[in-house]
Enzyme design. Structure first.
Site, short mmCIF file in Angstrom:
data_model
loop_
_atom_site.label_atom_id
_atom_site.label_comp_id
_atom_site.label_asym_id
_atom_site.label_seq_id
_atom_site.Cartn_x
_atom_site.Cartn_y
_atom_site.Cartn_z
N HIS A 105 0.88 -1.24 0.25
CA HIS A 105 0.04 0.28 0.19
C HIS A 105 0.85 1.37 0.06
CE1 HIS A 105 -2.34 -3.09 1.83
NE2 HIS A 105 -3.15 -2.75 0.99
N HIS A 125 -5.33 0.40 -2.84
CA HIS A 125 -6.28 0.17 -4.11
C HIS A 125 -5.86 1.43 -4.88
CE1 HIS A 125 -8.37 2.27 -1.14
NE2 HIS A 125 -9.53 2.88 -1.95
N GLY A 159 -10.61 -1.36 -7.94
CA GLY A 159 -11.68 -0.79 -8.92
C GLY A 159 -11.45 -0.89 -10.35
N MET A 179 -11.58 -8.85 -8.29
CA MET A 179 -12.14 -9.64 -7.40
C MET A 179 -13.38 -9.95 -7.57
SD MET A 179 -11.81 -9.81 -3.36
CE MET A 179 -12.67 -8.39 -2.94
N SER A 180 -14.20 -8.67 -7.35
CA SER A 180 -15.84 -8.57 -7.27
C SER A 180 -16.22 -8.86 -8.49
CB SER A 180 -16.36 -7.38 -6.78
OG SER A 180 -15.85 -6.74 -5.77
#
Length: 196
Positions: A105, A125, A159, A179-180
């Site tokens: 990060h 992210h 995203g 992922m999603s």
């Protein structure tokens, strides 16, 4: 590795999880990161065995997550860890994996990961994402800086869509993580082609 890593999340999956794994593996991503952090080591072991078999069938890398002992007991060659777990591994344990990744990060995280024998990192992210609601994405400049500071492959995370993925590659990333959308898209094989 191809330029897409799919990260699992059973909680988002709308069908039988192993059926989804089969569809994802058939779509031939660069790898599937089995990130089921809510499972006990024993539960994770049972699931990992099944997912590794599916990935082997389709010749896709199965990257185990968090559970180092499980990965070692299964003879896994690929492992992804949060940074606090990576720093606890001995050099011998790190060398047990030909593919060793870590979630980063910051630039400092990335430099540390590289010094600890990682073969790739995920950086995120990048963009706003429902998974990190209320926390703004770190942006492409963040990603670009990490890519410039280290020599191992960087995979942008957070995203990322077919519409913005090219900007992630232009920032210097070797690839992307999803992922999603990997868990919920209708047809994984068709969906992954949208990133080409």
């Amino acid at each position: 590795m191809s330029d897409i890593l799919c990260i699992t999340n059973r909680g988002l999956c709308r069908e039988d999880f192993l059926s989804r794994m089969e569809k994802l593996a058939k779509a031939k991503p660069g790898g599937i990161i089995l990130r089921e952090k809510d499972l006990s080591p024993q539960e994770y072991l049972l699931l990992a065995r099944q997912v590794m078999d599916i990935c082997r069938t389709y010749e896709v890398s199965c990257i185990l997550h968090t559970h180092t002992e499980v990965a070692l007991s299964l003879g896994a060659t690929a492992l992804h860890l949060p940074l606090p777990l990576l720093v606890k591994l001995s050099p011998k344990e790190r060398k047990s994996f030909s593919c060793l990744g870590v979630s980063c990060h910051s630039v400092e995280d990335a430099l540390l990961a590289e010094s600890l024998d990682c073969t790739y990192i995920t950086a995120g992210h990048v963009f706003d994402t429902a998974c990190k609601k209320g926390i703004p994405g770190r942006g492409l400049d963040f990603l670009r800086e990490i890519c410039q500071k280290i020599s191992i492959p960087v995979y942008g995370l957070g995203g990322i869509t077919p519409q913005n993925s090219k900007s992630v590659n232009k920032a210097g990333a070797a690839g992307i993580c999803i992922m999603s959308s990997a868990m919920t898209c209708k047809e994984p094989e068709e969906y992954l082609k949208e990133f080409l």
